[in-house]
Design a protein around this motif. Sequence first.
Motif, PDB file in Angstrom:
ATOM      1  N   GLY A 126       6.854  -1.539 -10.570  1.00 39.10           N
ATOM      2  CA  GLY A 126       8.308  -1.449 -10.524  1.00 39.10           C
ATOM      3  C   GLY A 126       8.900  -2.779 -10.081  1.00 39.10           C
ATOM      4  N   ASP A 127       9.738  -2.741  -9.034  1.00 42.46           N
ATOM      5  CA  ASP A 127      10.352  -3.978  -8.547  1.00 42.46           C
ATOM      6  C   ASP A 127       9.535  -4.622  -7.417  1.00 42.46           C
ATOM      7  OD1 ASP A 127      10.832  -2.101  -6.600  1.00 42.46           O
ATOM      8  OD2 ASP A 127      12.950  -2.606  -6.316  1.00 42.46           O
ATOM      9  N   LEU A 128       8.310  -4.110  -7.214  1.00 44.86           N
ATOM     10  CA  LEU A 128       7.413  -4.671  -6.198  1.00 44.86           C
ATOM     11  C   LEU A 128       6.466  -5.666  -6.844  1.00 44.86           C
ATOM     12  CD1 LEU A 128       6.090  -4.555  -3.308  1.00 44.86           C
ATOM     13  CD2 LEU A 128       4.638  -2.738  -4.225  1.00 44.86           C
ATOM     14  N   THR A 129       6.344  -6.853  -6.250  1.00 41.46           N
ATOM     15  CA  THR A 129       5.403  -7.853  -6.757  1.00 41.46           C
ATOM     16  C   THR A 129       4.545  -8.373  -5.609  1.00 41.46           C
ATOM     17  OG1 THR A 129       6.909  -9.740  -6.416  1.00 41.46           O
ATOM     18  CG2 THR A 129       7.033  -8.601  -8.538  1.00 41.46           C
ATOM     19  N   PHE A 130       3.308  -8.730  -5.944  1.00 40.55           N
ATOM     20  CA  PHE A 130       2.388  -9.292  -4.948  1.00 40.55           C
ATOM     21  C   PHE A 130       1.617 -10.427  -5.591  1.00 40.55           C
ATOM     22  CE2 PHE A 130      -1.922  -9.345  -3.047  1.00 40.55           C
ATOM     23  CZ  PHE A 130      -1.574  -9.826  -1.791  1.00 40.55           C
ATOM     24  N   ASP A 131       1.665 -11.586  -4.950  1.00 41.35           N
ATOM     25  CA  ASP A 131       0.936 -12.767  -5.413  1.00 41.35           C
ATOM     26  C   ASP A 131      -0.328 -12.896  -4.561  1.00 41.35           C
ATOM     27  OD1 ASP A 131      -0.087 -15.334  -5.839  1.00 41.35           O
ATOM     28  OD2 ASP A 131       1.877 -16.185  -6.240  1.00 41.35           O
ATOM     29  N   PRO A 132      -1.516 -12.544  -5.099  1.00 41.30           N
ATOM     30  CA  PRO A 132      -2.747 -12.600  -4.308  1.00 41.30           C
ATOM     31  C   PRO A 132      -3.097 -14.000  -3.814  1.00 41.30           C
ATOM     32  CG  PRO A 132      -3.062 -11.269  -6.285  1.00 41.30           C
ATOM     33  CD  PRO A 132      -1.753 -11.996  -6.433  1.00 41.30           C
ATOM     34  N   LEU A 154      -2.030  -3.134   0.490  1.00 40.82           N
ATOM     35  CA  LEU A 154      -1.131  -3.176  -0.671  1.00 40.82           C
ATOM     36  C   LEU A 154      -1.853  -3.734  -1.890  1.00 40.82           C
ATOM     37  CD1 LEU A 154       1.672  -2.834  -1.904  1.00 40.82           C
ATOM     38  CD2 LEU A 154       2.238  -5.125  -1.065  1.00 40.82           C
ATOM     39  N   GLU A 155      -2.603  -4.806  -1.707  1.00 40.38           N
ATOM     40  CA  GLU A 155      -3.345  -5.395  -2.820  1.00 40.38           C
ATOM     41  C   GLU A 155      -4.328  -4.397  -3.415  1.00 40.38           C
ATOM     42  OE1 GLU A 155      -5.900  -9.458  -3.806  1.00 40.38           O
ATOM     43  OE2 GLU A 155      -5.732  -8.770  -1.723  1.00 40.38           O
ATOM     44  N   TYR A 156      -5.007  -3.644  -2.541  1.00 39.98           N
ATOM     45  CA  TYR A 156      -6.000  -2.684  -3.025  1.00 39.98           C
ATOM     46  C   TYR A 156      -5.327  -1.551  -3.799  1.00 39.98           C
ATOM     47  CZ  TYR A 156     -10.522  -0.399  -3.140  1.00 39.98           C
ATOM     48  OH  TYR A 156     -11.700   0.152  -3.577  1.00 39.98           O
TER      49      TYR A 156
END
Length: 213
Positions: A126-132, A154-156
């Motif tokens: 959705g509007d959630l993003t994560f840059d590992p 969160l990453e998992y």
Amino acid sequence: MVDDHARLAQSVARVLRREGMAVDIAYDGTVALERTAEVDYDVVVLDRDLPGVHGDRVCHELTREPLRTRVLMLTAAGALADRVRGLTIGADDYLPKPFAYPELVARIRALGRRTQTALPPVLTHGDLTFDPAQRVASRGGTRIGLNPKELAVLEYLLGARGRVVSAEELLERVWDAATDPFTTTVKATMNRLRSKLGEPALIETVPRAGYRL
């Protein structure tokens, strides 16, 4: 983390845990083989000159089967011949001592990505993003302040792509063997993460099963 120098092993473990990784420590090759027979590790950071079972033998045992575990040789033997030997017996990477912690972390993350199903460089829901790579999460363009364990959870969950993830799985993949299996730390971390992610809620609790996005 396998090294007979306890202070170094514990120091590395502290750094990696601050980066949100689950870390177990073994101080000899015998214990390393016992642990790796029980746990499907993403990466084993392995010293060569180990008591019990030599690091070369440990590496050989870990890599002779088509397992997903990656091996990073970490040793004082930094000559070219030693590096070639380590890679020849199956190590995926080689880092001589002394080393810089940021480089060690970067190499472990790179090897860890090779054990997982290919994922995009930036994870979204959705509007959630994560840059590992940058360890940055944001929602609706606003950065969210998460601690390393919250980022790792969160990453998992993002990597699971909607699959239900059990608390036991999270304990194994995000925490480590020293964590009490009856602890409420997963629930507490999940509650904080839910709160920080805001509304509408993104994390669903599946009764008697676990959590999913």
